[in-house]
Scaffold this motif. Structure first.
Motif, mmCIF file in Angstrom:
data_model
loop_
_atom_site.group_PDB
_atom_site.id
_atom_site.type_symbol
_atom_site.label_atom_id
_atom_site.label_comp_id
_atom_site.label_asym_id
_atom_site.label_seq_id
_atom_site.Cartn_x
_atom_site.Cartn_y
_atom_site.Cartn_z
ATOM 1 N N LEU A 77 44.064 48.547 40.365
ATOM 2 C CA LEU A 77 43.826 48.072 41.835
ATOM 3 C C LEU A 77 44.212 48.822 42.911
ATOM 4 O O LEU A 77 45.259 49.343 42.998
ATOM 5 C CB LEU A 77 44.195 46.805 41.854
ATOM 6 N N ASP A 78 43.285 49.049 43.738
ATOM 7 C CA ASP A 78 43.706 49.634 45.072
ATOM 8 C C ASP A 78 44.328 48.690 45.933
ATOM 9 O O ASP A 78 44.421 47.585 45.560
ATOM 10 C CB ASP A 78 42.406 49.995 45.997
ATOM 11 N N ASP A 79 45.037 48.951 47.216
ATOM 12 C CA ASP A 79 45.777 48.129 47.835
ATOM 13 C C ASP A 79 44.780 47.180 48.357
ATOM 14 O O ASP A 79 43.430 47.638 48.827
ATOM 15 C CB ASP A 79 46.255 48.848 48.952
ATOM 16 N N GLY A 80 45.037 45.922 48.345
ATOM 17 C CA GLY A 80 44.171 44.743 48.715
ATOM 18 C C GLY A 80 43.257 44.319 47.624
ATOM 19 O O GLY A 80 42.355 43.335 47.791
ATOM 20 N N GLY A 81 43.444 44.938 46.643
ATOM 21 C CA GLY A 81 42.521 44.680 45.369
ATOM 22 C C GLY A 81 42.968 43.216 44.552
ATOM 23 O O GLY A 81 44.183 42.846 44.512
ATOM 24 N N THR A 82 41.830 42.854 43.574
ATOM 25 C CA THR A 82 42.378 41.554 42.898
ATOM 26 C C THR A 82 41.659 41.892 41.599
ATOM 27 O O THR A 82 40.707 42.406 41.236
ATOM 28 C CB THR A 82 41.642 40.360 43.576
ATOM 29 N N LEU A 83 42.584 41.165 40.676
ATOM 30 C CA LEU A 83 42.131 41.042 39.247
ATOM 31 C C LEU A 83 42.069 39.570 38.824
ATOM 32 O O LEU A 83 42.948 38.842 39.051
ATOM 33 C CB LEU A 83 43.107 41.705 37.920
ATOM 34 N N ALA A 84 40.901 39.079 38.554
ATOM 35 C CA ALA A 84 40.523 37.773 38.321
ATOM 36 C C ALA A 84 39.906 37.456 37.170
ATOM 37 O O ALA A 84 39.067 37.897 36.655
ATOM 38 C CB ALA A 84 39.498 37.134 39.629
ATOM 39 N N PHE A 85 40.482 36.544 36.404
ATOM 40 C CA PHE A 85 39.697 36.127 35.030
ATOM 41 C C PHE A 85 40.086 34.572 34.915
ATOM 42 O O PHE A 85 40.790 33.975 35.402
ATOM 43 C CB PHE A 85 40.617 36.866 33.950
ATOM 44 N N GLN A 86 38.947 34.109 33.982
ATOM 45 C CA GLN A 86 39.159 32.691 33.256
ATOM 46 C C GLN A 86 38.829 32.819 31.991
ATOM 47 O O GLN A 86 38.024 33.417 31.299
ATOM 48 C CB GLN A 86 38.314 31.725 34.341
ATOM 49 N N VAL A 87 39.457 31.982 31.038
ATOM 50 C CA VAL A 87 39.610 31.730 29.687
ATOM 51 C C VAL A 87 39.611 30.337 29.227
ATOM 52 O O VAL A 87 40.088 29.400 30.219
ATOM 53 C CB VAL A 87 40.640 32.638 29.140
ATOM 54 N N PRO A 88 39.174 29.864 28.063
ATOM 55 C CA PRO A 88 39.598 28.643 27.646
ATOM 56 C C PRO A 88 41.117 28.491 27.623
ATOM 57 O O PRO A 88 41.826 29.669 27.068
ATOM 58 C CB PRO A 88 38.994 28.614 26.148
ATOM 59 N N ILE A 89 41.811 27.513 27.676
ATOM 60 C CA ILE A 89 43.101 27.424 27.679
ATOM 61 C C ILE A 89 43.636 27.459 26.164
ATOM 62 O O ILE A 89 42.817 27.191 25.301
ATOM 63 C CB ILE A 89 43.793 25.954 28.093
ATOM 64 N N ALA A 90 44.809 28.077 26.052
ATOM 65 C CA ALA A 90 45.140 28.420 24.608
ATOM 66 C C ALA A 90 45.221 27.381 23.436
ATOM 67 O O ALA A 90 44.816 27.687 22.330
ATOM 68 C CB ALA A 90 46.758 28.854 24.634
ATOM 69 N N SER A 91 45.316 26.204 23.720
ATOM 70 C CA SER A 91 45.104 25.030 22.983
ATOM 71 C C SER A 91 43.837 24.229 22.695
ATOM 72 O O SER A 91 43.876 23.515 21.968
ATOM 73 C CB SER A 91 46.220 23.794 23.419
ATOM 74 N N TYR A 92 42.858 24.944 23.106
ATOM 75 C CA TYR A 92 41.529 24.511 23.087
ATOM 76 C C TYR A 92 40.814 24.747 21.703
ATOM 77 O O TYR A 92 40.884 25.838 21.550
ATOM 78 C CB TYR A 92 40.719 25.193 24.313
ATOM 79 N N ASP A 93 40.648 23.564 21.181
ATOM 80 C CA ASP A 93 39.835 23.691 19.890
ATOM 81 C C ASP A 93 38.576 22.937 19.831
ATOM 82 O O ASP A 93 38.707 21.588 19.758
ATOM 83 C CB ASP A 93 40.643 23.350 18.750
ATOM 84 N N PHE A 146 35.862 20.694 28.945
ATOM 85 C CA PHE A 146 35.498 22.298 28.799
ATOM 86 C C PHE A 146 36.969 22.588 29.698
ATOM 87 O O PHE A 146 36.507 23.021 30.826
ATOM 88 C CB PHE A 146 34.131 22.757 29.219
ATOM 89 N N PRO A 147 37.964 22.692 28.969
ATOM 90 C CA PRO A 147 39.400 23.149 29.814
ATOM 91 C C PRO A 147 39.181 24.646 30.055
ATOM 92 O O PRO A 147 39.365 25.282 28.883
ATOM 93 C CB PRO A 147 40.483 22.322 28.805
ATOM 94 N N ARG A 148 39.716 24.959 31.291
ATOM 95 C CA ARG A 148 39.567 26.549 31.551
ATOM 96 C C ARG A 148 41.079 26.835 32.012
ATOM 97 O O ARG A 148 41.575 26.132 33.095
ATOM 98 C CB ARG A 148 38.400 26.869 32.430
#
Length: 260
Positions: A122-138, A250-252
């Motif tokens: 990431l450059d200055d001012g940059g962002t890393l963004a992600f979404q996933v199912p929560i670890a306990s989701y079955d 649908f937990p995220r």
């Protein structure tokens, strides 16, 4: 490798788009010139990033040839797509303004090594963004896969996928610590969507486009059909149809790390 089906994935396009939109809305970066979407799928949501960052070169990467084939129909001078493994992708230091990984990191191992490497890009001012199912989701089909009939047949596929208890997804505080140590300010939160899905066996149809693919692809056509029948039965019990539709909780987990 799973044979992902863009048309099946897009059957619930609006429901799938909502977490993406809500993730991107929390990204503070402005004036981006280099944006990467890892696990871009059919590219429909990647294309919306051009509206948020109209001056950016936007790259979508996905490991599925079927998804990339669909995505390339959306290519433009600003937007391009390529086949690749998100787990192997590494940016040059300070070369990217925004990295998005929407509903893809649950398929990628070793977040403890991967995410700091992405953060370093990431450059200055940059962002890393992600979404996933929560670890306990079955959602339920993992339990069917573990039954005596299916576990031996799935064999290597189950080993590659890993049971939900062995998901690579971490708990929220672990991501806060991991990205905080990488020099990012972290915003993390959890949301449970309660999607109301229409039609017959809609929860099966939902996961047929995502999490069920590796299981179905690992079986012969006859076994896949029998396995799918058992999964449908299990999902009908877990998610009963009601007069207005079927409720799918649908937990995220959302994580946004920003380099000030």
């Amino acid at each position: 490798m799973a044979s992902w089906d863009p048309q099946q994935y897009n059957r619930f396009a609006e429901e799938r788009a909502r977490p993406f939109r809500e993730l991107v809305a929390r990204i503070p970066t402005t004036g981006a010139v280099a944006v990467v979407d890892l696990g871009c799928g059919p590219g429909t949501m990647t294309a919306t990033l051009a509206e948020r960052w109209p001056d950016a070169a936007i790259l979508g990467i996905d490991s599925s040839p079927q998804m990339i084939a669909a995505a390339t129909e959306l290519q433009s001078p600003q937007l391009r797509f390529q086949l690749g493994d998100a787990g192997q992708w590494r940016p040059q230091r300070g070369s990217v303004d925004v990295i998005v990984a929407n509903a893809s990191l649950q398929w990628v191992d070793d977040h403890e090594t991967l995410l700091p490497a992405w953060a370093a890009g990431l450059d200055d001012g940059g962002t890393l963004a992600f979404q996933v199912p929560i670890a306990s989701y079955d959602p339920g089909f993992g339990q069917v896969a573990g039954r005596p009939r299916w576990a031996p047949l799935l064999g290597g596929a189950l080993e590659a996928i890993g049971p939900r208890s062995a998901t690579p997804v971490l708990e929220a505080p672990e991501y806060v610590r991991l990205l905080g140590a990488a020099g990012l300010t972290v915003d993390a939160w959890e949301t449970t969507y309660y999607h109301v899905l229409p039609g017959d066996d809609p929860v099966f149809e939902w996961f047929k486009g995502t999490g069920l693919r590796p299981y179905l692809d690992a079986l012969s056509p006859d076994d896949a059909e029998a396995f799918a029948a058992e999964v449908r039965e299990e999902l009908r019990i877990r998610y009963p149809r009601e007069p207005f539709g079927t409720i799918l909780p649908f937990p995220r987990l959302f994580v946004v790390g920003h380099r000030a």
